[in-house]
Design a protein around this motif. Structure first.
Motif, PDB file in Angstrom:
ATOM      1  N   ARG A 250      -3.738  -2.227   8.373  1.00 32.82           N
ATOM      2  CA  ARG A 250      -5.319  -3.767   7.654  1.00 32.82           C
ATOM      3  C   ARG A 250      -5.500  -4.696   8.512  1.00 32.82           C
TER       4      ARG A 250
ATOM      5  N   LEU B  17      -2.941  -4.172  -4.750  1.00 33.04           N
ATOM      6  CA  LEU B  17      -2.876  -4.027  -3.611  1.00 33.04           C
ATOM      7  C   LEU B  17      -2.623  -5.382  -2.948  1.00 33.04           C
TER       8      LEU B  17
ATOM      9  N   ARG C  57      -0.174   4.157  -2.909  1.00 31.68           N
ATOM     10  CA  ARG C  57      -0.701   4.292  -2.418  1.00 31.68           C
ATOM     11  C   ARG C  57       0.539   6.507  -1.822  1.00 31.68           C
TER      12      ARG C  57
ATOM     13  N   ARG D  15      -9.112   1.750   9.949  1.00 31.80           N
ATOM     14  CA  ARG D  15      -8.367   1.507   8.837  1.00 31.80           C
ATOM     15  C   ARG D  15      -9.465   2.564   7.598  1.00 31.80           C
ATOM     16  N   ASP D  16      -8.568   2.494   6.348  1.00 26.91           N
ATOM     17  CA  ASP D  16      -9.108   3.117   5.487  1.00 26.91           C
ATOM     18  C   ASP D  16     -10.448   2.279   4.299  1.00 26.91           C
TER      19      ASP D  16
ATOM     20  N   PRO E 245      -9.422  -0.599  -2.212  1.00 30.39           N
ATOM     21  CA  PRO E 245      -8.047  -0.404  -2.523  1.00 30.39           C
ATOM     22  C   PRO E 245      -7.908  -0.798  -3.956  1.00 30.39           C
TER      23      PRO E 245
ATOM     24  N   GLU F 297       1.488  -1.164   0.302  1.00 31.23           N
ATOM     25  CA  GLU F 297      -0.158   0.307   0.359  1.00 31.23           C
ATOM     26  C   GLU F 297       0.602   1.069  -0.077  1.00 31.23           C
TER      27      GLU F 297
ATOM     28  N   ARG G 160     -11.875   3.448   1.211  1.00 29.69           N
ATOM     29  CA  ARG G 160     -11.950   3.359   0.153  1.00 29.69           C
ATOM     30  C   ARG G 160     -11.659   2.266  -0.127  1.00 29.69           C
TER      31      ARG G 160
ATOM     32  N   ALA H 219       0.044   4.157   4.318  1.00 29.40           N
ATOM     33  CA  ALA H 219      -0.590   3.263   4.159  1.00 29.40           C
ATOM     34  C   ALA H 219      -1.321   3.009   6.048  1.00 29.40           C
TER      35      ALA H 219
END
Length: 306
Positions: free
Chosen positions: A168, A232, A162, A223-224, A228, A158, A226, A165
């Protein structure tokens, strides 16, 4: 607990455990291995139990407790579906807010569930409060080191895609913290130990599918959310180490053992009550403050026939 100190999304966790009730049979061998190690600890005591609470047993703990002659077994889970299928008297309840009166149980087992609790010391204190004097508490949970290669691979992939990170993989407790957590919660004779359960996947994607089937996907509040990047997961899985049998995965299992305080448990001797000098027991010479060190008498050995 204030919102700023929350780590896990308990609502999301409950929904995932609800769904996992229909899919966790796919990872039954792993779940059985964990439950067996928890139940094996009951063989270390001759204590007889009559009122047991099992938390997060997934249908593997309650039947084993009944088979051992324990008449009353309550099965509690954050998910009502999991509780209903666990094999004991079902209770849909939250480990962070136990719905039981003081002294309700003389045996409590938490099977691979406490790693999702926001306030683990508080949850342990509530469990001890619900236990009768001289009751036994046993718990298994993943320890630090579990899924470590996956954590590193996801972070690296990640970061490359991006430029940063998000977490996760959940944080896990360390072995050295286990006994201290039990002691802080008021348990007597606290013990924590760990062992590794080695797994291997021919297809690393199956690891992610198994985590999802067991309801063990990330429930971190940080956590993100969005979608992924498409690359990823392929990039992360490609970075996982390879062994002769496939992708090795280590489940580092932390087991906690503690007793609720009781009148008949062994206790440390009162300070100053010893009737044997430590120097005599060690075969050495007692030395005063500031006195230069000496070697003391040589140890006595019994001579045999020559």
């Amino acid at each position: 607990m204030s919102e700023s100190h929350l780590i896990f999304d308990r609502r999301l966790l409950r929904l995932r455990r609800e769904r996992a009730a229909a899919t966790q049979h796919r990872v039954r061998p792993v779940l059985e291995a964990v439950a067996e190690r928890l139940l094996d600890r009951l063989d270390d005591t001759t204590h007889q139990f009559g009122r047991a609470l099992e938390i997060g047993g997934r249908g593997l703990v309650a039947p084993a407790l009944r088979a051992r002659g324990i008449a009353s077994v309550v099965s509690m889970d954050l998910s009502s579906r999991q509780a209903a299928g666990a094999g004991g008297s079902p209770v849909a309840g939250d480990e962070e807010w136990l719905p039981f009166a003081k002294g309700s149980f003389d045996l409590v087992l938490a099977n691979f569930s406490l790693h999702w609790v926001n306030d683990l010391p508080g949850a342990l204190a509530q469990i001890r409060h619900a236990m009768a004097p001289d009751g036994l508490f046993l718990a298994t949970l993943p320890a630090l080191g579990t899924l470590q290669p996956l954590r590193e691979a996801m972070t690296g992939a990640e970061s490359s895609l991006r430029g940063g990170a998000s977490p996760r993989v959940s944080p896990f407790p360390e072995l050295r913290d286990g006994a201290a957590l039990l002691q802080r919660a008021g348990f007597a004779l606290p013990v924590a130990d760990a062992e590794d359960i080695a797994l291997a996947y021919r297809d690393p994607l199956a690891l992610l599918r198994d985590l999802q089937a067991a309801g063990e996907g990330s429930a971190l509040l940080a956590r993100d959310v969005r979608i992924p990047p498409r690359a990823l997961f392929p990039a992360a899985l490609a970075a996982l180490p390879e062994g002769p049998e496939g992708t090795p995965v280590t489940l580092r299992l932390l087991t906690l053992t503690g007793w609720s305080p009781g009148p008949d448990q062994p206790r440390p001797a009162r300070r100053g009550s010893a009737n044997v000098r430590l120097a005599d027991a060690l075969g050495t010479r007692e030395q005063g403050t500031g006195e230069p060190p000496g070697r003391g008498p040589a140890p006595v050995r019994e001579a045999g026939p020559s």
